[in-house]
Motif scaffolding. Sequence first.
Motif, PDB file in Angstrom:
ATOM      1  N   UNK A  19       1.017  -0.897  -0.457  1.00 50.02           N
ATOM      2  CA  UNK A  19      -0.026  -0.093   0.171  1.00 50.02           C
ATOM      3  C   UNK A  19       0.711   0.973  -0.174  1.00 50.02           C
ATOM      4  N   UNK A  20       0.594   2.405  -1.021  1.00 51.92           N
ATOM      5  CA  UNK A  20       1.880   3.448  -1.165  1.00 51.92           C
ATOM      6  C   UNK A  20       1.160   4.599  -0.347  1.00 51.92           C
ATOM      7  N   UNK A  21       1.985   5.127   0.448  1.00 52.79           N
ATOM      8  CA  UNK A  21       1.994   6.173   1.955  1.00 52.79           C
ATOM      9  C   UNK A  21       1.496   6.953   0.784  1.00 52.79           C
ATOM     10  N   UNK A  22       0.494   8.096   1.693  1.00 48.88           N
ATOM     11  CA  UNK A  22       0.331  10.144   1.049  1.00 48.88           C
ATOM     12  C   UNK A  22       1.694  10.611   1.328  1.00 48.88           C
ATOM     13  N   UNK A  23       2.777   9.774   2.406  1.00 48.21           N
ATOM     14  CA  UNK A  23       3.963  10.726   3.295  1.00 48.21           C
ATOM     15  C   UNK A  23       4.471  10.115   4.193  1.00 48.21           C
ATOM     16  N   UNK A  30       2.478   7.735   6.073  1.00 47.97           N
ATOM     17  CA  UNK A  30       1.580   7.958   6.534  1.00 47.97           C
ATOM     18  C   UNK A  30       0.133   7.781   5.535  1.00 47.97           C
ATOM     19  N   UNK A  31      -0.832   6.945   5.942  1.00 50.72           N
ATOM     20  CA  UNK A  31      -1.967   6.701   5.385  1.00 50.72           C
ATOM     21  C   UNK A  31      -3.462   7.514   5.759  1.00 50.72           C
ATOM     22  N   UNK A  61      -8.645   9.889   9.106  1.00 47.72           N
ATOM     23  CA  UNK A  61      -8.380  10.629   8.522  1.00 47.72           C
ATOM     24  C   UNK A  61      -6.505  10.277   8.153  1.00 47.72           C
ATOM     25  N   UNK A  62      -5.969   9.745   8.931  1.00 49.66           N
ATOM     26  CA  UNK A  62      -4.579   9.716   8.552  1.00 49.66           C
ATOM     27  C   UNK A  62      -4.119   8.760   9.777  1.00 49.66           C
ATOM     28  N   UNK A 124      -0.733  16.403  10.496  1.00 52.41           N
ATOM     29  CA  UNK A 124       0.165  14.821  10.676  1.00 52.41           C
ATOM     30  C   UNK A 124       1.888  15.651  10.176  1.00 52.41           C
ATOM     31  N   UNK A 125       2.122  16.108   9.442  1.00 48.33           N
ATOM     32  CA  UNK A 125       3.318  16.688   9.321  1.00 48.33           C
ATOM     33  C   UNK A 125       3.923  17.479  10.122  1.00 48.33           C
ATOM     34  N   UNK A 126       2.406  18.335  10.824  1.00 49.62           N
ATOM     35  CA  UNK A 126       2.832  19.606  12.272  1.00 49.62           C
ATOM     36  C   UNK A 126       3.658  18.738  13.044  1.00 49.62           C
TER      37      UNK A 126
END
Length: 288
Positions: A19-23, A30-31, A61-62, A124-126
């Motif tokens: 499964x490819x992560x979004x980040x 993160x998915x 959501x993540x 999430x990035x934050x």
Amino acid sequence: MTSTGSVATSWLRPIPPGVAPQLTRAGQVGYPARRLGELVQGRPPGVTGHQWSTAGREGLDQVVCASDTGLPLFAVRFAPPAPAGSPARRAERMTSAVCAAVGLPLLRVESPTLRGAEHARRLVEYVIDARGYAAGTDPDTGDAVGFRDIVGRLPDGRRGPVNDLGALTRAAAVEAYVERRLADPIVRGLHVRWTDGPAEGWSWVEVRPGRCLVERVHLAAERFSCGVDPGRLAEDLAAVAVGERLRDLDAAGPSLVDREELRGQIRRLAARRDEFDGAFAFDHLCAD
């Protein structure tokens, strides 16, 4: 299915490597848009069948996982406010119970404006960056600058806190004021942390003389450290929500709050200061 394994067994299921992560960030991936039931290997001890069947269908959501093992590390969920006793509020409690039983930290954002599809990834990035910064900061160093207070160049060219999620909103408010679409360019706010409860952030801007656009965000960090003060993060997220609504001030018009009513709301909040985890100064917010 109900698992009968040992309580020492991990109840969390890794996300398959295909499964490819979004980040990808700092050794974490993160998915988006996963159901809680996908992450758990059966009903854990202490969770009723009703709790499990309800919470298992709830969306996250993540989901942030370790990049090497795929095991979930924490999850983020956005939801609109729900009244006490409503089915949505009961589902939130059941989701929290299952997450606690399987050891999955949950960061829950309650806002009428913010949505997971648009805002979860940035949050999430934050928090990944904030947690990494906090982990590398010596708590015994009294002059250490917190992640939220790092000063640098802002998107509009000014200097200020570069890790203020509301910075773009503040710049947009100044621009809107110059264009005479706002009565005041300053985005104001406050935050509190309820004892044994969520953090709450408020943010507002005066759109017309005496009429304010107000946003409130509840932030519940369940078994999770954000890397910054949850109250300040909730206030910054409320500022982000103000920025979303500044894009369409015509639509915001009917929901503007009278400035005196807003001051009354702040005073009523201040009157409950004995329920806060820590002190907060309200007087300047209620003044002219």
